[in-house]
Scaffold this active site. Sequence first.
Site, PDB file in Angstrom:
ATOM      1  N   GLU A   1     -72.498   6.193 -62.019  1.00  0.00           N
ATOM      2  CA  GLU A   1     -73.058   5.631 -60.781  1.00  0.00           C
ATOM      3  C   GLU A   1     -71.900   5.091 -59.949  1.00  0.00           C
ATOM      4  O   GLU A   1     -71.114   4.269 -60.445  1.00  0.00           O
ATOM      5  CB  GLU A   1     -74.052   4.496 -61.070  1.00  0.00           C
ATOM      6  CG  GLU A   1     -75.363   4.976 -61.655  1.00  0.00           C
ATOM      7  CD  GLU A   1     -76.406   3.874 -61.820  1.00  0.00           C
ATOM      8  OE1 GLU A   1     -76.408   2.913 -61.028  1.00  0.00           O
ATOM      9  OE2 GLU A   1     -77.211   3.996 -62.762  1.00  0.00           O
TER      10      GLU A   1
ATOM     11  N   GLU B   1     -77.264   0.717 -68.225  1.00  0.00           N
ATOM     12  CA  GLU B   1     -76.959  -0.700 -67.946  1.00  0.00           C
ATOM     13  C   GLU B   1     -77.631  -1.589 -68.996  1.00  0.00           C
ATOM     14  O   GLU B   1     -78.409  -2.494 -68.673  1.00  0.00           O
ATOM     15  CB  GLU B   1     -77.341  -1.085 -66.509  1.00  0.00           C
ATOM     16  CG  GLU B   1     -76.534  -0.302 -65.493  1.00  0.00           C
ATOM     17  CD  GLU B   1     -76.558  -0.836 -64.062  1.00  0.00           C
ATOM     18  OE1 GLU B   1     -77.377  -1.701 -63.749  1.00  0.00           O
ATOM     19  OE2 GLU B   1     -75.722  -0.367 -63.258  1.00  0.00           O
TER      20      GLU B   1
END
Length: 510
Positions: A314, A192
Amino acid sequence: MKRISLLLLGVIMAVAASAQVQVRIHEEAENQPVIPAEIYGQFAEHLGRCIYDGIWVGPDSDIPNINGYRKDLVEALQELKVPVMRWPGGCFADEYHWMDGIGPKENRPMMINSNWGGTVEDNSFGTHEFFNLCELLDCEPYLSGNVGSGTVEELAKWVEYITAEEGTMADLRKKNGRQEPWSLKYLGVGNESWGCGGNMRPEFYADMYRRYATYCRNFDGNILYKIASGASDYDYNWTKVLMDRARGHMQGLSLHYYTVTGWTGPKGPALGFDTDSYYDIVAKAVEIDEVLTNHEAIMDAYDPQRRVHLLLDEWGTWFDVEPGTNPGHLYQQNTMRDAMVAAMSLNIFHRHTDRLKMANIAQIVNVLQAMILTQGKEIVLTPTYHVFRMYNVHQDATYVPVDLNAGQIISPSGRIMPDMSVTASKDAEGKLHVSIVNPVVDKAQTLVLSFDDLNPKNVSGEILAADTVQSYNDFGKEPAVAPKAFTGFKKTGKTLTVTVPAASIVALTF
Ligand code: AHR
């Protein structure tokens, strides 16, 4: 986003529901892709009680353990056939300094897990503990490297420490008790990076990625599969920029997609929700179909050969934490609704495997949509665990196309979802596996399965169902959600008629 007019809000409608759903299984179709086992991947982050308490209790614990790993958890995970496990984060990865987690335990420094509740950790679970766990579970390790607060040298040396046969890093590893290198395939370069991994712009990260990836070397026959930190949800620009500027340096580009009502404000409880919320959550989960399609289209424009893989590293449900638990620990219970999200999502992933090569549900134990929950010596297998166990027959099996005339449901927030979902595959022994999801809470549905060639004689079945979609498994109680043998089918000539109870998941083997 597939949303419909606000006028229809609050209305749940079966648009094209029919009493009998016709399903054609093309078990003789040729040139079909293999469903990569990695679609059933897991994710273990230093977050809350995932690593400490969940996986690792230490060898001196009075909780039965195998060299420090909870024995009950290891046995449950062995049943699942975990193909790949991502570690150490998540957001944690970009603050993790691996050298703090090697060598004698008493010399390892304490650290503050600033991302997740400020919990102090003792680094007793580090590189050796992770790689040895992967060996115990016979799964592929997926290492998530620190780009946000680390250095190129630090990441390059980590790879060398793990995979080199000789040299300074290999000597250090040997001194710490491991002679042979481990094998490391999957290497994530940051996590991220648009957010907790450094708040970078895609253009800047693309260059950072290229720089870090350059110095992560292949040692002694170990070949790295390098993964760039990808977009979240609907951020198609991130995918576009990464593909434009860095595709030649990566084997995989990641994507994160959570089934969450929103990132600000309450996310709703994991337990005790109403039927409207049930449909909203399942419909939000299946929106991944469209999100995958859109990211894949961008990748296709830059890479029509599909050399760069998409990895959904994820995904899963994200609700409010259980009352009384640390808000930073993301501990949530898991109901039959989560099982529906898991099964409907896996059915979708099976249709995207020409580009989608891995998916890692978040997370393996005690965090978000977990397989397992622990409390002291007790362990609970969640409804999601049972889906992953029932579905592991699809790992590395050949995809079998299915035609299905399902109807549609419009959720109260206006999302559209199918009222039935079916997937199929053929395994190496030639067995055909058909997994069916009926997400409708109050209606059994009859499916008429027909085949190219198969005469459905030796059929066995298993079902996951419960009293309500709110049912869950709790500590100290008989499991409310557990698979049972299923016999609700009847052979009629060369077809099989299956009655699928409301809100249930059925797995058939032929
Ligand atoms: O899975 C929990 C967190 O969600 C991860 O650390 C992060 O990557 C994502 O935002």
